[in-house]
Scaffold this motif. Sequence first.
Motif, PDB file in Angstrom:
ATOM      1  N   ARG A 140     -67.055  56.041  38.074  1.00 44.58           N
ATOM      2  CA  ARG A 140     -67.164  55.577  36.739  1.00 44.58           C
ATOM      3  C   ARG A 140     -65.639  55.584  35.836  1.00 44.58           C
ATOM      4  NH1 ARG A 140     -70.787  60.042  36.645  1.00 44.58           N
ATOM      5  NH2 ARG A 140     -72.804  59.180  36.799  1.00 44.58           N
ATOM      6  N   ASP A 145     -70.941  53.353  29.236  1.00 46.98           N
ATOM      7  CA  ASP A 145     -70.941  53.011  30.830  1.00 46.98           C
ATOM      8  C   ASP A 145     -71.612  51.784  31.381  1.00 46.98           C
ATOM      9  OD1 ASP A 145     -68.923  54.784  31.287  1.00 46.98           O
ATOM     10  OD2 ASP A 145     -70.160  56.278  32.029  1.00 46.98           O
ATOM     11  N   PHE A 146     -72.866  51.840  30.656  1.00 46.96           N
ATOM     12  CA  PHE A 146     -74.013  50.924  31.230  1.00 46.96           C
ATOM     13  C   PHE A 146     -73.565  49.535  30.655  1.00 46.96           C
ATOM     14  CE2 PHE A 146     -77.816  48.398  29.644  1.00 46.96           C
ATOM     15  CZ  PHE A 146     -78.261  48.233  30.815  1.00 46.96           C
ATOM     16  N   PRO A 174     -71.931  60.356  33.058  1.00 45.58           N
ATOM     17  CA  PRO A 174     -72.304  59.008  32.535  1.00 45.58           C
ATOM     18  C   PRO A 174     -72.221  59.176  30.852  1.00 45.58           C
ATOM     19  CG  PRO A 174     -73.990  60.243  33.282  1.00 45.58           C
ATOM     20  CD  PRO A 174     -72.797  61.252  33.747  1.00 45.58           C
ATOM     21  N   ALA A 175     -71.846  58.001  30.258  1.00 45.00           N
ATOM     22  CA  ALA A 175     -71.863  57.833  28.918  1.00 45.00           C
ATOM     23  C   ALA A 175     -72.545  56.536  28.666  1.00 45.00           C
ATOM     24  CB  ALA A 175     -70.565  58.051  28.226  1.00 45.00           C
ATOM     25  N   ALA A 176     -73.116  56.298  27.284  1.00 49.07           N
ATOM     26  CA  ALA A 176     -73.862  55.250  26.874  1.00 49.07           C
ATOM     27  C   ALA A 176     -73.066  53.904  27.318  1.00 49.07           C
ATOM     28  CB  ALA A 176     -74.154  55.279  25.433  1.00 49.07           C
ATOM     29  N   LEU A 209     -64.265  52.318  36.986  1.00 46.67           N
ATOM     30  CA  LEU A 209     -64.954  51.236  36.129  1.00 46.67           C
ATOM     31  C   LEU A 209     -64.210  51.056  34.630  1.00 46.67           C
ATOM     32  CD1 LEU A 209     -68.651  51.544  37.317  1.00 46.67           C
ATOM     33  CD2 LEU A 209     -67.120  49.560  37.711  1.00 46.67           C
ATOM     34  N   VAL A 236     -70.395  48.181  32.552  1.00 52.56           N
ATOM     35  CA  VAL A 236     -70.901  47.485  33.902  1.00 52.56           C
ATOM     36  C   VAL A 236     -71.738  46.171  33.896  1.00 52.56           C
ATOM     37  CG1 VAL A 236     -72.228  47.919  35.953  1.00 52.56           C
ATOM     38  CG2 VAL A 236     -70.849  49.773  35.011  1.00 52.56           C
ATOM     39  N   SER A 237     -72.614  46.286  32.642  1.00 52.58           N
ATOM     40  CA  SER A 237     -73.462  45.161  32.511  1.00 52.58           C
ATOM     41  C   SER A 237     -72.595  43.677  32.210  1.00 52.58           C
ATOM     42  CB  SER A 237     -74.506  44.930  31.486  1.00 52.58           C
ATOM     43  OG  SER A 237     -75.238  46.046  31.867  1.00 52.58           O
ATOM     44  N   LYS A 238     -71.330  43.868  31.618  1.00 48.07           N
ATOM     45  CA  LYS A 238     -70.703  42.682  31.341  1.00 48.07           C
ATOM     46  C   LYS A 238     -69.493  42.286  32.323  1.00 48.07           C
ATOM     47  CE  LYS A 238     -70.866  43.971  26.277  1.00 48.07           C
ATOM     48  NZ  LYS A 238     -70.519  44.897  25.350  1.00 48.07           N
ATOM     49  N   MET A 239     -69.378  43.354  33.562  1.00 44.93           N
ATOM     50  CA  MET A 239     -68.362  43.114  34.456  1.00 44.93           C
ATOM     51  C   MET A 239     -69.133  41.838  35.419  1.00 44.93           C
ATOM     52  SD  MET A 239     -67.113  46.646  35.238  1.00 44.93           S
ATOM     53  CE  MET A 239     -65.756  47.644  34.370  1.00 44.93           C
TER      54      MET A 239
END
Lengths: 243, 181
Positions: free
Chosen positions: B157, B94-95, B90-92, B160, B98-101
């Motif tokens: 990930r 990634d959050f 996981p990388a910063a 995504l 996903v939040s924008k999808m």
Amino acid sequence: MKTAEAKFILGAFRPGGGDEGDPAFAEALRMTSGDPQLGAWFAQARAHDLAVASKLAEIQPPYGLREAIVAGARVGGRQRRPAATWGWMALAAALLVAVGLYAFRGSPPGTTATRQLADYAITDMVQGKHGSRGAPAGALVARLQTEGAPMPGAGDIDFENLRETGCRTLNFAGHDLLEVCFARDGAEFHLYVTRRDGPLGDAVAKGPDFVSEAGGAAAVWSDGRFDYVVATEAGVAALRRLL
Amino acid sequence: MNDEAFAQLVDAQYAPLYRFALSLARNGSDAGDLVQQTFFIWATKGHGLRELSKAKSWLFTTLYREFLRGRRRDARSSSLEDLPPGEKEPAAEDFDRVSKMDAATVMSALQSVDEAFRAPLTLFYLEDLSYQEIAATLDVPVGTVMSRLSRGKAQLRTALSSADSGGKVLPFPQPKGHRHS
């Protein structure tokens, strides 16, 4: 515990905190406080998991699914047997057979089985997404749309072939129910066909029986091998003309 | 179980069950059928369960079994060793990604994850079941659930990232002889 093992365990920690009290995570969680690198990894992993979980929660079931579940299970619920000793079950079974024979011998319009099938068809007609594919379904529709053509009987329905070639197939109380749409005399009709060995057994009368509801009307009949429903919003009179 | 209690059970569980079914079946129509079939089985058999608190696990387990029953048997023959590994950490970003999808894109990415990982991964993200309950639902050891979560998250990930860069989300390559329904 090594860092890799802690990561492995923390990967199963639900992001919303549902596992807070689970001792299986306790040591790995403690390590996140003492190891800044592991702590940062966990924070990022959890934030990512939380974001995915939130998106997943936004997915809504299709309109009408709840009603279909309740209606379908109602059929199943009526088939269930109460927990009882074998003696009581035998007595109950004998009573059921006697009551069943009495009830179905008369088969007046609107019997339970007829009603259930009609309800399901009318609900689907109003709420479902219609459209069949495949040459066999196309041929059936063409025949149904022919002026004066009779409604299908057992000799006309190749159930397996229709289902496997793309005819719209619904799940009626755990059993396949085929559907095609057709038009005749300016009215739209939906024909549903299910096998006689389905959830209603042989409870559907030879018919046709007519059911009229707020959403539409349906004619229900059986040829001994299949049960049929034709539903329409054009009313019972249109169904009588069709049959 | 009376009609009112049954309706309450449906109201509480049919949405998460549908999400689980959608990730497995990959289309809404089959997912709806799976959920309906699951509750039908409950109505005919499950009402015998004395502890209603176990209903949730029972429903997820039954839905999963119905899914397996409905697809080709040879799809079960692959071993995890054959499946492609996923190593993405996981990388910063990634959050934020996903939040924008939108939810459909995330579901599509989830559906592209190999089935062996997808089932536990979806149950994990639904957050209704603990990892022990997921293991019981899928009838696999607890360690296997953890392993599949780890590898499934890595695949997700990657999927995504691919979706975010404008690429089409494609299913992960399957080993020989492994086919989805």
